[in-house]
Design a protein around this motif. Structure first.
Motif, PDB file in Angstrom:
ATOM      1  N   ASN A  14       0.904  -5.509 -10.506  1.00 37.02           N
ATOM      2  CA  ASN A  14      -0.522  -5.800 -10.416  1.00 37.02           C
ATOM      3  C   ASN A  14      -1.248  -4.772 -11.282  1.00 37.02           C
ATOM      4  O   ASN A  14      -1.669  -3.729 -10.805  1.00 37.02           O
ATOM      5  CB  ASN A  14      -0.978  -5.733  -8.961  1.00 37.02           C
ATOM      6  N   ARG A  15      -1.391  -5.072 -12.562  1.00 38.35           N
ATOM      7  CA  ARG A  15      -1.946  -4.108 -13.501  1.00 38.35           C
ATOM      8  C   ARG A  15      -3.456  -3.940 -13.327  1.00 38.35           C
ATOM      9  O   ARG A  15      -4.024  -2.916 -13.675  1.00 38.35           O
ATOM     10  CB  ARG A  15      -1.622  -4.537 -14.924  1.00 38.35           C
ATOM     11  N   ARG A  16      -4.110  -4.951 -12.778  1.00 37.24           N
ATOM     12  CA  ARG A  16      -5.562  -4.877 -12.574  1.00 37.24           C
ATOM     13  C   ARG A  16      -5.946  -3.992 -11.396  1.00 37.24           C
ATOM     14  O   ARG A  16      -7.102  -3.564 -11.285  1.00 37.24           O
ATOM     15  CB  ARG A  16      -6.126  -6.270 -12.343  1.00 37.24           C
ATOM     16  N   ALA A  17      -4.991  -3.704 -10.524  1.00 46.59           N
ATOM     17  CA  ALA A  17      -5.290  -2.927  -9.327  1.00 46.59           C
ATOM     18  C   ALA A  17      -5.849  -1.554  -9.676  1.00 46.59           C
ATOM     19  O   ALA A  17      -6.800  -1.086  -9.046  1.00 46.59           O
ATOM     20  CB  ALA A  17      -4.037  -2.787  -8.466  1.00 46.59           C
ATOM     21  N   ARG A  18      -5.278  -0.891 -10.669  1.00 44.26           N
ATOM     22  CA  ARG A  18      -5.746   0.450 -11.036  1.00 44.26           C
ATOM     23  C   ARG A  18      -7.131   0.408 -11.672  1.00 44.26           C
ATOM     24  O   ARG A  18      -7.866   1.385 -11.645  1.00 44.26           O
ATOM     25  CB  ARG A  18      -4.763   1.119 -11.989  1.00 44.26           C
ATOM     26  N   PHE A  19      -7.499  -0.726 -12.254  1.00 44.74           N
ATOM     27  CA  PHE A  19      -8.819  -0.875 -12.863  1.00 44.74           C
ATOM     28  C   PHE A  19      -9.880  -1.171 -11.806  1.00 44.74           C
ATOM     29  O   PHE A  19     -10.999  -0.671 -11.885  1.00 44.74           O
ATOM     30  CB  PHE A  19      -8.787  -1.994 -13.910  1.00 44.74           C
ATOM     31  N   ASP A  20      -9.545  -1.978 -10.802  1.00 48.16           N
ATOM     32  CA  ASP A  20     -10.524  -2.415  -9.813  1.00 48.16           C
ATOM     33  C   ASP A  20     -10.624  -1.516  -8.585  1.00 48.16           C
ATOM     34  O   ASP A  20     -11.596  -1.615  -7.839  1.00 48.16           O
ATOM     35  CB  ASP A  20     -10.188  -3.834  -9.339  1.00 48.16           C
ATOM     36  N   TYR A  21      -9.622  -0.670  -8.325  1.00 44.01           N
ATOM     37  CA  TYR A  21      -9.581   0.104  -7.093  1.00 44.01           C
ATOM     38  C   TYR A  21      -9.182   1.555  -7.356  1.00 44.01           C
ATOM     39  O   TYR A  21      -8.475   1.849  -8.311  1.00 44.01           O
ATOM     40  CB  TYR A  21      -8.553  -0.489  -6.110  1.00 44.01           C
ATOM     41  N   PHE A  22      -9.609   2.445  -6.447  1.00 43.18           N
ATOM     42  CA  PHE A  22      -9.083   3.796  -6.374  1.00 43.18           C
ATOM     43  C   PHE A  22      -7.872   3.716  -5.452  1.00 43.18           C
ATOM     44  O   PHE A  22      -8.031   3.530  -4.244  1.00 43.18           O
ATOM     45  CB  PHE A  22     -10.107   4.778  -5.787  1.00 43.18           C
ATOM     46  N   LEU A  23      -6.670   3.837  -5.985  1.00 43.71           N
ATOM     47  CA  LEU A  23      -5.450   3.736  -5.185  1.00 43.71           C
ATOM     48  C   LEU A  23      -5.131   5.103  -4.601  1.00 43.71           C
ATOM     49  O   LEU A  23      -5.062   6.091  -5.328  1.00 43.71           O
ATOM     50  CB  LEU A  23      -4.292   3.232  -6.046  1.00 43.71           C
ATOM     51  N   GLU A  24      -4.913   5.146  -3.275  1.00 42.65           N
ATOM     52  CA  GLU A  24      -4.748   6.434  -2.628  1.00 42.65           C
ATOM     53  C   GLU A  24      -3.358   6.662  -2.060  1.00 42.65           C
ATOM     54  O   GLU A  24      -2.654   7.553  -2.490  1.00 42.65           O
ATOM     55  CB  GLU A  24      -5.803   6.584  -1.528  1.00 42.65           C
ATOM     56  N   GLU A  25      -2.946   5.904  -1.098  1.00 42.32           N
ATOM     57  CA  GLU A  25      -1.706   6.173  -0.378  1.00 42.32           C
ATOM     58  C   GLU A  25      -0.698   5.055  -0.625  1.00 42.32           C
ATOM     59  O   GLU A  25      -0.917   3.924  -0.210  1.00 42.32           O
ATOM     60  CB  GLU A  25      -2.016   6.295   1.118  1.00 42.32           C
ATOM     61  N   PHE A  26       0.400   5.364  -1.297  1.00 39.61           N
ATOM     62  CA  PHE A  26       1.406   4.367  -1.641  1.00 39.61           C
ATOM     63  C   PHE A  26       2.497   4.308  -0.576  1.00 39.61           C
ATOM     64  O   PHE A  26       2.920   5.337  -0.055  1.00 39.61           O
ATOM     65  CB  PHE A  26       2.043   4.699  -2.996  1.00 39.61           C
ATOM     66  N   ASP A 116      17.853  -0.553  -5.511  1.00 38.71           N
ATOM     67  CA  ASP A 116      19.238  -0.336  -5.924  1.00 38.71           C
ATOM     68  C   ASP A 116      20.214  -1.253  -5.204  1.00 38.71           C
ATOM     69  O   ASP A 116      21.232  -1.652  -5.762  1.00 38.71           O
ATOM     70  CB  ASP A 116      19.639   1.120  -5.666  1.00 38.71           C
ATOM     71  N   ALA A 117      19.917  -1.593  -3.957  1.00 35.33           N
ATOM     72  CA  ALA A 117      20.801  -2.443  -3.157  1.00 35.33           C
ATOM     73  C   ALA A 117      20.542  -3.930  -3.392  1.00 35.33           C
ATOM     74  O   ALA A 117      21.189  -4.767  -2.773  1.00 35.33           O
ATOM     75  CB  ALA A 117      20.633  -2.118  -1.675  1.00 35.33           C
ATOM     76  N   GLY A 118      19.579  -4.267  -4.248  1.00 31.68           N
ATOM     77  CA  GLY A 118      19.282  -5.662  -4.540  1.00 31.68           C
ATOM     78  C   GLY A 118      18.309  -6.299  -3.566  1.00 31.68           C
ATOM     79  O   GLY A 118      18.123  -7.515  -3.563  1.00 31.68           O
ATOM     80  N   LYS A 119      17.658  -5.491  -2.731  1.00 33.43           N
ATOM     81  CA  LYS A 119      16.689  -6.012  -1.760  1.00 33.43           C
ATOM     82  C   LYS A 119      15.307  -6.047  -2.395  1.00 33.43           C
ATOM     83  O   LYS A 119      14.923  -5.146  -3.140  1.00 33.43           O
ATOM     84  CB  LYS A 119      16.638  -5.112  -0.525  1.00 33.43           C
ATOM     85  N   ALA A 120      14.536  -7.072  -2.064  1.00 32.71           N
ATOM     86  CA  ALA A 120      13.173  -7.199  -2.578  1.00 32.71           C
ATOM     87  C   ALA A 120      12.263  -6.259  -1.806  1.00 32.71           C
ATOM     88  O   ALA A 120      12.225  -6.271  -0.579  1.00 32.71           O
ATOM     89  CB  ALA A 120      12.689  -8.623  -2.449  1.00 32.71           C
ATOM     90  N   LYS A 121      11.544  -5.426  -2.515  1.00 28.09           N
ATOM     91  CA  LYS A 121      10.600  -4.477  -1.928  1.00 28.09           C
ATOM     92  C   LYS A 121       9.266  -4.626  -2.638  1.00 28.09           C
ATOM     93  O   LYS A 121       9.196  -5.066  -3.789  1.00 28.09           O
ATOM     94  CB  LYS A 121      11.074  -3.029  -2.083  1.00 28.09           C
ATOM     95  N   ILE A 122       8.208  -4.254  -1.927  1.00 23.41           N
ATOM     96  CA  ILE A 122       6.885  -4.283  -2.534  1.00 23.41           C
ATOM     97  C   ILE A 122       6.221  -2.939  -2.292  1.00 23.41           C
ATOM     98  O   ILE A 122       6.331  -2.367  -1.202  1.00 23.41           O
ATOM     99  CB  ILE A 122       6.038  -5.450  -1.995  1.00 23.41           C
ATOM    100  N   GLU A 123       5.596  -2.404  -3.323  1.00 25.06           N
ATOM    101  CA  GLU A 123       4.871  -1.148  -3.206  1.00 25.06           C
ATOM    102  C   GLU A 123       3.414  -1.498  -2.947  1.00 25.06           C
ATOM    103  O   GLU A 123       2.791  -2.203  -3.747  1.00 25.06           O
ATOM    104  CB  GLU A 123       5.003  -0.328  -4.483  1.00 25.06           C
ATOM    105  N   ILE A 124       2.890  -1.052  -1.799  1.00 24.05           N
ATOM    106  CA  ILE A 124       1.505  -1.332  -1.447  1.00 24.05           C
ATOM    107  C   ILE A 124       0.740  -0.027  -1.402  1.00 24.05           C
ATOM    108  O   ILE A 124       1.318   1.048  -1.244  1.00 24.05           O
ATOM    109  CB  ILE A 124       1.395  -2.085  -0.104  1.00 24.05           C
ATOM    110  N   ALA A 125      -0.593  -0.120  -1.558  1.00 27.40           N
ATOM    111  CA  ALA A 125      -1.423   1.082  -1.564  1.00 27.40           C
ATOM    112  C   ALA A 125      -2.713   0.828  -0.809  1.00 27.40           C
ATOM    113  O   ALA A 125      -3.291  -0.268  -0.899  1.00 27.40           O
ATOM    114  CB  ALA A 125      -1.750   1.489  -2.996  1.00 27.40           C
ATOM    115  N   LEU A 126      -3.149   1.836  -0.061  1.00 29.21           N
ATOM    116  CA  LEU A 126      -4.489   1.795   0.512  1.00 29.21           C
ATOM    117  C   LEU A 126      -5.458   2.054  -0.632  1.00 29.21           C
ATOM    118  O   LEU A 126      -5.237   2.945  -1.455  1.00 29.21           O
ATOM    119  CB  LEU A 126      -4.646   2.862   1.587  1.00 29.21           C
TER     120      LEU A 126
END
Length: 156
Positions: A14-26, A116-126
């Motif tokens: 989500n490349r627009r996230a850094r433009f539209d929001y102040f990302l704090e806690e990942f 690394d184990a092939g599991k789908a993960k998502i990085e979310i941020a407040l």
């Protein structure tokens, strides 16, 4: 001490996230997926640009993430934009729901990847939303950094 090297394969960002929001806690979260969804992800097909995370009851749910249907699945395919439950510890969920309700923050998906184990993960941020003047300031800083790099490269 040796550094950890990660072989995570980024599927969507989500490349627009850094433009539209102040990302704090990942935070890294798992996603509850169907079989055809993980197969479609492993082909590298996903879009999280317009998606967001919202609380539903005492759970966090990924809304509007697009995982296209798997071609070989015939009639047993999944709904492309269905709500997907995020897998987190109870303390993490409670902290994020509290931040949304108390502080008016938003939870934004930043990156979808296979670990690394092939599991789908998502990085979310407040995140906190940026005002128009904040966006202009960020744009001006980026332009100045680009011009400064160009000037230094040309001089020496």
């Amino acid at each position: 001490m040796a550094e950890k090297t990660s072989q995570a394969k980024t599927l969507a960002e989500n490349r627009r996230a850094r433009f539209d929001y102040f990302l704090e806690e990942f935070t890294e979260a798992g996603i509850q997926l169907l079989g055809t969804e993980i197969k479609s992800l492993r082909e590298g097909r996903a879009n999280i640009a317009e998606s967001y995370v919202a609380p539903e009851g005492r759970e966090l749910v990924l809304i509007n993430a697009d995982i296209p249907p798997y071609k070989q699945a015939s009639r047993f395919n999944h709904e492309p934009r269905r709500h997907r439950k995020l897998l987190l510890h109870r303390k993490q969920i409670d902290r994020m729901i509290g931040a949304v309700q108390r502080d008016g923050q938003t939870i934004i998906p930043v990156r979808l990847y296979l670990n690394d184990a092939g599991k789908a993960k998502i990085e979310i941020a407040l995140a906190k939303g940026k005002k128009l003047h904040d966006k202009r300031e960020a744009q001006a800083d980026r332009d100045w950094a680009r011009d400064k790099a160009r000037l230094l490269r040309d001089r020496g």
